[in-house]
Design a protein around this motif. Structure first.
Motif, mmCIF file in Angstrom:
data_model
loop_
_atom_site.group_PDB
_atom_site.id
_atom_site.type_symbol
_atom_site.label_atom_id
_atom_site.label_comp_id
_atom_site.label_asym_id
_atom_site.label_seq_id
_atom_site.Cartn_x
_atom_site.Cartn_y
_atom_site.Cartn_z
ATOM 1 N N MET A 1 0.837 -1.169 0.160
ATOM 2 C CA MET A 1 0.056 -0.036 0.015
ATOM 3 C C MET A 1 0.787 1.181 -0.049
ATOM 4 O O MET A 1 1.836 1.272 0.767
ATOM 5 C CB MET A 1 -0.872 -0.006 1.310
ATOM 6 C CG MET A 1 -1.704 0.916 1.297
ATOM 7 S SD MET A 1 -2.703 1.202 2.941
ATOM 8 C CE MET A 1 -3.500 -0.381 2.650
ATOM 9 N N ASP B 1 1.970 -1.253 7.175
ATOM 10 C CA ASP B 1 0.683 -0.494 6.599
ATOM 11 C C ASP B 1 -0.127 0.097 7.867
ATOM 12 O O ASP B 1 -0.664 1.079 7.481
ATOM 13 C CB ASP B 1 0.031 -1.342 6.019
ATOM 14 C CG ASP B 1 0.545 -1.903 4.505
ATOM 15 O OD1 ASP B 1 1.245 -1.147 3.938
ATOM 16 O OD2 ASP B 1 0.116 -2.956 3.896
ATOM 17 N N ARG C 1 1.403 3.305 8.790
ATOM 18 C CA ARG C 1 1.388 4.364 7.594
ATOM 19 C C ARG C 1 -0.286 4.810 7.840
ATOM 20 O O ARG C 1 -0.535 6.231 7.648
ATOM 21 C CB ARG C 1 1.417 3.659 6.316
ATOM 22 C CG ARG C 1 1.570 4.651 5.160
ATOM 23 C CD ARG C 1 1.897 3.898 4.043
ATOM 24 N NE ARG C 1 3.462 3.424 3.972
ATOM 25 C CZ ARG C 1 3.486 2.471 3.788
ATOM 26 N NH1 ARG C 1 2.937 1.267 3.444
ATOM 27 N NH2 ARG C 1 4.931 1.963 3.694
#
Length: 66
Positions: A1, A49, A52
């Protein structure tokens, strides 16, 4: 991602994505414990991820306050 993909999401989408990633992380940990995990690098990908998504959600919240 990619971060650009995450930045394009709304606050509700970020919450949903975070919940999905946490569920996947749980499942991966469970697979590791039972010896069924095939791709161990996926654990690190999911961790990053999650970080993030949390970071961008926090940034968006700070922008909304300012």
């Amino acid at each position: 991602m990619k971060a650009a993909d995450v930045r394009a999401m709304s606050a509700d989408q970020l919450k949903d994505e975070l919940a999905k990633l946490k569920k996947e992380q749980f499942n991966l940990r469970f697979q590791k414990a039972t010896g069924q995990l095939e791709k161990s690098s996926r654990i690190n990908e999911v961790r990053k991820d999650i970080a993030r998504v949390k970071t961008i959600a926090r940034q968006k919240a700070a922008e909304a306050k300012a």
